[in-house]
Design a protein around this motif. Structure first.
Motif, short mmCIF file in Angstrom:
data_model
loop_
_atom_site.label_atom_id
_atom_site.label_comp_id
_atom_site.label_asym_id
_atom_site.label_seq_id
_atom_site.Cartn_x
_atom_site.Cartn_y
_atom_site.Cartn_z
N ASN A 114 0.86 -1.27 0.07
CA ASN A 114 0.05 -0.01 0.02
C ASN A 114 0.80 1.22 -0.09
O ASN A 114 0.29 2.47 0.39
N CYS A 115 1.98 1.33 -0.45
CA CYS A 115 2.83 2.42 -0.64
C CYS A 115 2.50 2.90 -1.94
O CYS A 115 3.22 2.86 -3.03
N LYS A 116 1.28 3.64 -1.76
CA LYS A 116 0.70 4.31 -3.16
C LYS A 116 1.46 4.96 -3.94
O LYS A 116 1.21 5.45 -5.52
N SER A 117 2.59 5.78 -3.35
CA SER A 117 3.34 6.93 -4.46
C SER A 117 4.78 6.17 -4.54
O SER A 117 5.51 6.73 -5.38
N LEU A 118 4.90 4.82 -4.28
CA LEU A 118 6.32 4.29 -4.61
C LEU A 118 6.45 4.06 -6.13
O LEU A 118 5.47 3.51 -6.60
N GLU A 119 7.49 4.87 -6.79
CA GLU A 119 7.66 4.70 -8.24
C GLU A 119 8.69 3.84 -8.55
O GLU A 119 8.80 3.29 -9.60
N ILE A 120 9.54 3.79 -7.67
CA ILE A 120 10.98 3.14 -7.86
C ILE A 120 11.17 1.93 -6.83
O ILE A 120 11.20 2.33 -5.85
N ALA A 121 11.21 0.58 -7.67
CA ALA A 121 11.43 -0.50 -6.71
C ALA A 121 12.89 -0.71 -6.57
O ALA A 121 13.56 -0.46 -7.38
N PRO A 122 13.41 -1.42 -5.52
CA PRO A 122 14.96 -1.40 -5.49
C PRO A 122 15.19 -2.69 -6.18
O PRO A 122 14.37 -3.54 -6.54
N GLU A 123 16.53 -2.83 -6.54
CA GLU A 123 17.07 -4.03 -7.17
C GLU A 123 16.80 -4.82 -6.20
O GLU A 123 17.36 -4.76 -5.08
N LEU A 124 16.55 -6.17 -6.47
CA LEU A 124 16.67 -7.51 -5.82
C LEU A 124 17.75 -8.34 -5.94
O LEU A 124 17.58 -9.10 -6.78
N PRO A 125 18.88 -8.24 -5.43
CA PRO A 125 20.26 -8.98 -5.87
C PRO A 125 20.01 -10.48 -5.46
O PRO A 125 21.04 -11.30 -5.44
N ALA A 126 19.43 -10.58 -4.32
CA ALA A 126 19.41 -12.27 -3.62
C ALA A 126 19.36 -13.35 -4.67
O ALA A 126 18.68 -13.13 -5.76
N THR A 127 20.26 -14.06 -4.59
CA THR A 127 20.05 -15.33 -5.32
C THR A 127 19.65 -16.58 -4.52
O THR A 127 19.60 -17.64 -5.07
N ILE A 128 19.47 -16.53 -3.13
CA ILE A 128 19.19 -17.50 -2.21
C ILE A 128 17.87 -17.00 -1.61
O ILE A 128 17.83 -16.00 -0.97
N LEU A 129 16.80 -17.52 -1.83
CA LEU A 129 15.39 -17.27 -1.57
C LEU A 129 15.00 -18.20 -0.46
O LEU A 129 15.40 -19.22 0.09
N ALA A 130 13.88 -17.63 0.40
CA ALA A 130 13.35 -18.40 1.41
C ALA A 130 11.75 -18.26 1.44
O ALA A 130 11.36 -17.36 0.57
N ASN A 131 11.02 -19.10 2.00
CA ASN A 131 9.78 -19.09 2.04
C ASN A 131 9.09 -17.82 2.21
O ASN A 131 9.50 -17.16 3.27
N SER A 132 8.10 -17.29 1.35
CA SER A 132 7.46 -16.12 1.59
C SER A 132 8.43 -14.85 1.61
O SER A 132 7.84 -13.86 1.98
N CYS A 133 9.59 -14.83 1.14
CA CYS A 133 10.31 -13.88 1.15
C CYS A 133 9.76 -12.54 0.60
O CYS A 133 10.19 -11.46 1.17
N TYR A 134 9.18 -12.70 -0.67
CA TYR A 134 8.66 -11.43 -1.41
C TYR A 134 7.46 -11.36 -1.36
O TYR A 134 6.70 -10.77 -2.10
#
Length: 181
Positions: A114-134
């Protein structure tokens, strides 16, 4: 101007459900390394615990006055450490950098919900993920211009986990639901 710092802490918010409140008149800019709230003398080596910064600016009291976020340089994350951290911050336009390459369960879940003004997402460099991380990370960010750039992804799971077959479908569940790019 308000300066905050901590010593020998592992969390600011605490267990899920805990909240804190900051009130301000007008728009607010936060700056500096968020890890100095845990230990200002050794921010690069402090380890956070689960839910360390969860709902810090967001949650049910979404801090709508926040227009810029502090830096989040931690490379070692904890379970749900940034869960809902900025959710409901409707004036936040740019997300902070998220440099961690190995993620923990729910670490970024609902982070920018709900960050309704957010225009720029960060780069997501993760290569090892986990349950529900995103999970639901950018849900309802209606001003987001494009999806976050991601690295080549690998999946981690415990071989003894009976639910491992469903993991690849949950790491990004509803990540961009409600976005209109």
């Amino acid at each position: 101007v308000l300066f905050l710092r901590g010593e020998r802490n592992t969390q600011i918010i605490g267990p899920k459900g805990s909240t804190w409140t900051l009130k301000a008149e007008g728009l607010v800019e936060c700056s500096g390394n968020i890890m100095t709230l845990l230990d200002y003398e050794h921010p690069e080596s402090v380890e956070m615990t689960e839910y360390a910064f969860a709902s810090m600016f967001g949650g049910s009291n979404g801090w709508t006055a926040l227009v810029s976020a502090p830096s989040l340089p931690a490379m070692k994350l904890a379970t749900a450490c940034y869960y809902g951290m900025f959710s409901g911050c409707t004036n936040l336009r740019e997300a902070p950098s998220l440099p961690a390459t190995a993620l923990e369960e729910k670490c970024y879940e609902n982070m920018f919900y709900n960050c309704k003004s957010l225009e720029i997402a960060p780069e997501l460099p993760a290569t090892i993920l986990a349950n529900s991380c995103y999970e639901c990370m950018f849900m309802n960010c209606t001003s987001l211009k494009q999806k976050a750039k991601t690295a080549d992804l690998y999946w981690y799971y415990d071989d003894n986990d009976e639910d491992k077959e469903s993991y690849p479908n949950r790491w990004n569940t509803d990540m961009y639901t409600g976005c209109t790019f």
